[in-house]
Design a protein around this motif. Structure first.
Motif, PDB file in Angstrom:
ATOM      1  N   SER A 223    -123.819  30.731   6.355  1.00  0.00           N
ATOM      2  CA  SER A 223    -124.163  31.214   7.694  1.00  0.00           C
ATOM      3  C   SER A 223    -124.030  30.123   8.743  1.00  0.00           C
ATOM      4  O   SER A 223    -123.938  30.416   9.942  1.00  0.00           O
ATOM      5  CB  SER A 223    -125.594  31.769   7.700  1.00  0.00           C
ATOM      6  N   GLY A 224    -124.016  28.870   8.300  1.00  0.00           N
ATOM      7  CA  GLY A 224    -123.756  27.777   9.224  1.00  0.00           C
ATOM      8  C   GLY A 224    -122.293  27.371   9.246  1.00  0.00           C
ATOM      9  O   GLY A 224    -121.729  27.088  10.311  1.00  0.00           O
ATOM     10  N   LEU A 225    -121.664  27.365   8.062  1.00  0.00           N
ATOM     11  CA  LEU A 225    -120.282  26.913   7.954  1.00  0.00           C
ATOM     12  C   LEU A 225    -119.290  27.885   8.573  1.00  0.00           C
ATOM     13  O   LEU A 225    -118.417  27.485   9.362  1.00  0.00           O
ATOM     14  CB  LEU A 225    -119.935  26.685   6.488  1.00  0.00           C
ATOM     15  N   LEU A 226    -119.382  29.180   8.235  1.00  0.00           N
ATOM     16  CA  LEU A 226    -118.400  30.152   8.716  1.00  0.00           C
ATOM     17  C   LEU A 226    -118.373  30.276  10.238  1.00  0.00           C
ATOM     18  O   LEU A 226    -117.293  30.234  10.837  1.00  0.00           O
ATOM     19  CB  LEU A 226    -118.656  31.517   8.056  1.00  0.00           C
ATOM     20  N   PRO A 227    -119.537  30.412  10.902  1.00  0.00           N
ATOM     21  CA  PRO A 227    -119.500  30.447  12.371  1.00  0.00           C
ATOM     22  C   PRO A 227    -118.920  29.177  12.974  1.00  0.00           C
ATOM     23  O   PRO A 227    -118.202  29.235  13.983  1.00  0.00           O
ATOM     24  CB  PRO A 227    -120.972  30.628  12.765  1.00  0.00           C
ATOM     25  N   LEU A 228    -119.208  28.026  12.365  1.00  0.00           N
ATOM     26  CA  LEU A 228    -118.671  26.767  12.881  1.00  0.00           C
ATOM     27  C   LEU A 228    -117.155  26.746  12.786  1.00  0.00           C
ATOM     28  O   LEU A 228    -116.461  26.353  13.739  1.00  0.00           O
ATOM     29  CB  LEU A 228    -119.271  25.597  12.099  1.00  0.00           C
ATOM     30  N   LEU A 229    -116.600  27.179  11.649  1.00  0.00           N
ATOM     31  CA  LEU A 229    -115.144  27.210  11.480  1.00  0.00           C
ATOM     32  C   LEU A 229    -114.500  28.194  12.462  1.00  0.00           C
ATOM     33  O   LEU A 229    -113.452  27.899  13.048  1.00  0.00           O
ATOM     34  CB  LEU A 229    -114.796  27.609  10.041  1.00  0.00           C
ATOM     35  N   VAL A 230    -115.133  29.354  12.653  1.00  0.00           N
ATOM     36  CA  VAL A 230    -114.606  30.350  13.589  1.00  0.00           C
ATOM     37  C   VAL A 230    -114.586  29.798  14.994  1.00  0.00           C
ATOM     38  O   VAL A 230    -113.589  29.925  15.715  1.00  0.00           O
ATOM     39  CB  VAL A 230    -115.446  31.641  13.530  1.00  0.00           C
ATOM     40  N   VAL A 231    -115.681  29.180  15.406  1.00  0.00           N
ATOM     41  CA  VAL A 231    -115.786  28.669  16.778  1.00  0.00           C
ATOM     42  C   VAL A 231    -114.802  27.526  17.014  1.00  0.00           C
ATOM     43  O   VAL A 231    -114.146  27.464  18.061  1.00  0.00           O
ATOM     44  CB  VAL A 231    -117.233  28.228  17.059  1.00  0.00           C
ATOM     45  N   VAL A 232    -114.679  26.617  16.051  1.00  0.00           N
ATOM     46  CA  VAL A 232    -113.713  25.519  16.194  1.00  0.00           C
ATOM     47  C   VAL A 232    -112.299  26.079  16.295  1.00  0.00           C
ATOM     48  O   VAL A 232    -111.500  25.658  17.140  1.00  0.00           O
ATOM     49  CB  VAL A 232    -113.831  24.537  15.008  1.00  0.00           C
ATOM     50  N   GLY A 233    -111.977  27.053  15.435  1.00  0.00           N
ATOM     51  CA  GLY A 233    -110.652  27.671  15.476  1.00  0.00           C
ATOM     52  C   GLY A 233    -110.389  28.369  16.793  1.00  0.00           C
ATOM     53  O   GLY A 233    -109.285  28.295  17.342  1.00  0.00           O
ATOM     54  N   ASN A 234    -111.415  29.045  17.329  1.00  0.00           N
ATOM     55  CA  ASN A 234    -111.243  29.745  18.601  1.00  0.00           C
ATOM     56  C   ASN A 234    -111.123  28.792  19.790  1.00  0.00           C
ATOM     57  O   ASN A 234    -110.418  29.083  20.754  1.00  0.00           O
ATOM     58  CB  ASN A 234    -112.428  30.694  18.838  1.00  0.00           C
ATOM     59  N   ILE A 235    -111.834  27.670  19.742  1.00  0.00           N
ATOM     60  CA  ILE A 235    -111.817  26.740  20.870  1.00  0.00           C
ATOM     61  C   ILE A 235    -110.502  25.980  20.956  1.00  0.00           C
ATOM     62  O   ILE A 235    -109.991  25.722  22.059  1.00  0.00           O
ATOM     63  CB  ILE A 235    -113.009  25.770  20.780  1.00  0.00           C
ATOM     64  N   ILE A 236    -109.917  25.619  19.813  1.00  0.00           N
ATOM     65  CA  ILE A 236    -108.698  24.822  19.865  1.00  0.00           C
ATOM     66  C   ILE A 236    -107.525  25.614  20.439  1.00  0.00           C
ATOM     67  O   ILE A 236    -106.564  25.019  20.941  1.00  0.00           O
ATOM     68  CB  ILE A 236    -108.336  24.246  18.482  1.00  0.00           C
ATOM     69  N   ILE A 237    -107.603  26.946  20.402  1.00  0.00           N
ATOM     70  CA  ILE A 237    -106.498  27.757  20.935  1.00  0.00           C
ATOM     71  C   ILE A 237    -106.380  27.617  22.441  1.00  0.00           C
ATOM     72  O   ILE A 237    -105.309  27.237  22.955  1.00  0.00           O
ATOM     73  CB  ILE A 237    -106.667  29.231  20.507  1.00  0.00           C
ATOM     74  N   PRO A 238    -107.421  27.896  23.243  1.00  0.00           N
ATOM     75  CA  PRO A 238    -107.275  27.741  24.703  1.00  0.00           C
ATOM     76  C   PRO A 238    -107.068  26.290  25.120  1.00  0.00           C
ATOM     77  O   PRO A 238    -106.347  26.028  26.094  1.00  0.00           O
ATOM     78  CB  PRO A 238    -108.592  28.301  25.259  1.00  0.00           C
ATOM     79  N   VAL A 239    -107.685  25.340  24.409  1.00  0.00           N
ATOM     80  CA  VAL A 239    -107.483  23.934  24.740  1.00  0.00           C
ATOM     81  C   VAL A 239    -106.039  23.537  24.505  1.00  0.00           C
ATOM     82  O   VAL A 239    -105.427  22.831  25.329  1.00  0.00           O
ATOM     83  CB  VAL A 239    -108.437  23.045  23.913  1.00  0.00           C
ATOM     84  N   TYR A 240    -105.475  23.995  23.397  1.00  0.00           N
ATOM     85  CA  TYR A 240    -104.060  23.715  23.092  1.00  0.00           C
ATOM     86  C   TYR A 240    -103.149  24.294  24.152  1.00  0.00           C
ATOM     87  O   TYR A 240    -102.214  23.634  24.623  1.00  0.00           O
ATOM     88  CB  TYR A 240    -103.720  24.296  21.721  1.00  0.00           C
ATOM     89  N   VAL A 241    -103.419  25.532  24.563  1.00  0.00           N
ATOM     90  CA  VAL A 241    -102.573  26.178  25.584  1.00  0.00           C
ATOM     91  C   VAL A 241    -102.682  25.423  26.895  1.00  0.00           C
ATOM     92  O   VAL A 241    -101.659  25.159  27.567  1.00  0.00           O
ATOM     93  CB  VAL A 241    -103.000  27.642  25.773  1.00  0.00           C
ATOM     94  N   LEU A 242    -103.889  25.066  27.293  1.00  0.00           N
ATOM     95  CA  LEU A 242    -104.098  24.389  28.582  1.00  0.00           C
ATOM     96  C   LEU A 242    -103.467  23.003  28.611  1.00  0.00           C
ATOM     97  O   LEU A 242    -102.888  22.601  29.626  1.00  0.00           O
ATOM     98  CB  LEU A 242    -105.603  24.279  28.853  1.00  0.00           C
ATOM     99  N   VAL A 243    -103.536  22.300  27.492  1.00  0.00           N
ATOM    100  CA  VAL A 243    -103.072  20.906  27.478  1.00  0.00           C
ATOM    101  C   VAL A 243    -101.606  20.775  27.093  1.00  0.00           C
ATOM    102  O   VAL A 243    -100.877  19.974  27.679  1.00  0.00           O
ATOM    103  CB  VAL A 243    -103.944  20.083  26.472  1.00  0.00           C
ATOM    104  N   ALA A 244    -101.148  21.603  26.154  1.00  0.00           N
ATOM    105  CA  ALA A 244     -99.807  21.376  25.570  1.00  0.00           C
ATOM    106  C   ALA A 244     -98.755  22.370  26.015  1.00  0.00           C
ATOM    107  O   ALA A 244     -97.558  22.105  25.851  1.00  0.00           O
ATOM    108  CB  ALA A 244     -99.906  21.388  24.043  1.00  0.00           C
ATOM    109  N   LEU A 245     -99.120  23.532  26.586  1.00  0.00           N
ATOM    110  CA  LEU A 245     -98.108  24.538  26.917  1.00  0.00           C
ATOM    111  C   LEU A 245     -97.974  24.693  28.435  1.00  0.00           C
ATOM    112  O   LEU A 245     -98.830  24.297  29.196  1.00  0.00           O
ATOM    113  CB  LEU A 245     -98.487  25.881  26.284  1.00  0.00           C
TER     114      LEU A 245
END
Length: 245
Positions: A223-245
């Motif tokens: 219950s701690g690990l899965l939400p953390l992995l989901v949130v990290v995965g979701n956050i890197i997407i908009p950051v990647y788009v904003l910085v690299a695309l």
């Protein structure tokens, strides 16, 4: 709850209340908790699958658009375009309504039963903090879901970017996350998701009747690990788009 006693003096002076603290509810609390547990687990599975699918943005426009097309056409030709997608949308919408109703009903019952007294002596911890902020994080997530649908599903201005075009999933994501304000709002919502989902999954273990000591340890970890992995995965997407695309 009704308290019975033969001490008439205590009753007369109001030290013992023989009247129920609240009326018998139409839907019992255990049924509401079970409903919230089931719908919460459903949401948890959805955000995991949703995150994994969105990570395809790192493979380029062709693969990402192919994934979006697959979601719209799965089951064809036996099922009309977006047929399966609409089934999932309706199921999730019903689950959201039931989850919100259960949350506010249980919150109101707890407040009414507790009266003017507040819980004291609670040990400060991550679980305590997330428990106390469940309503707040839930409202933030509801606002984000509405924004997200208007932005990337319906393309409603001014929430969606001017470049929004139905069917162009990759281009719409890039156009949306090229706006710094949207990225900041997305990150805030993901932090709310981390708190809400971690406590929700942990609470669901009890509401679903999972009481074994080993199982509870494993599920507390997940219950701690899965939400953390989901949130990290979701956050890197908009950051990647904003910085690299």
């Amino acid at each position: 709850m009704t308290v019975t006693s033969s001490n008439r003096d205590a009753i007369a002076h109001g030290k013992i209340n023989v009247e129920p603290l609240r009326e018998q509810p139409k839907f019992p609390s255990w049924a509401l908790k079970l409903t919230m547990a089931v719908t919460g687990v459903l949401f948890g599975l959805f955000v995991i699958v949703h995150m994994l699918g969105n990570l395809k943005i790192f493979t380029g426009a062709e693969h990402f658009n192919a994934y979006a097309t697959f979601l719209r056409t799965v089951g064809a030709p036996a099922i009309p375009d977006e047929g399966v997608l609409w089934i999932f949308r309706i199921v999730l919408l019903v689950a959201v309504v039931l989850h919100i109703y259960g949350a506010f009903a249980l919150f109101g019952r707890a407040k009414q039963s507790r009266g003017k007294f507040r819980r004291q002596g609670m040990v400060s911890s991550w679980n305590t903090f997330t428990a106390r902020t469940m309503i707040v994080t839930g409202v933030v997530l509801l606002a984000f879901i509405i924004f997200h649908l208007l932005d990337l599903t319906l393309g409603v201005a001014p929430v969606a970017p001017e470049a929004f075009e139905h069917g162009e999933a990759y281009g719409n994501v890039v156009a949306s996350f090229s706006r710094p304000g949207v990225v900041v709002w997305y990150i805030i919502a993901q932090l709310a998701l981390l708190m809400h989902l971690s406590h929700g999954l942990w609470t669901a273990t009890s509401d679903l009747g999972i009481t074994g000591k080993r199982w509870r340890k494993v599920l507390l970890f997940l219950s701690g690990l899965l939400p953390l992995l989901v949130v990290v995965g979701n956050i890197i997407i908009p950051v990647y788009v904003l910085v690299a695309l």
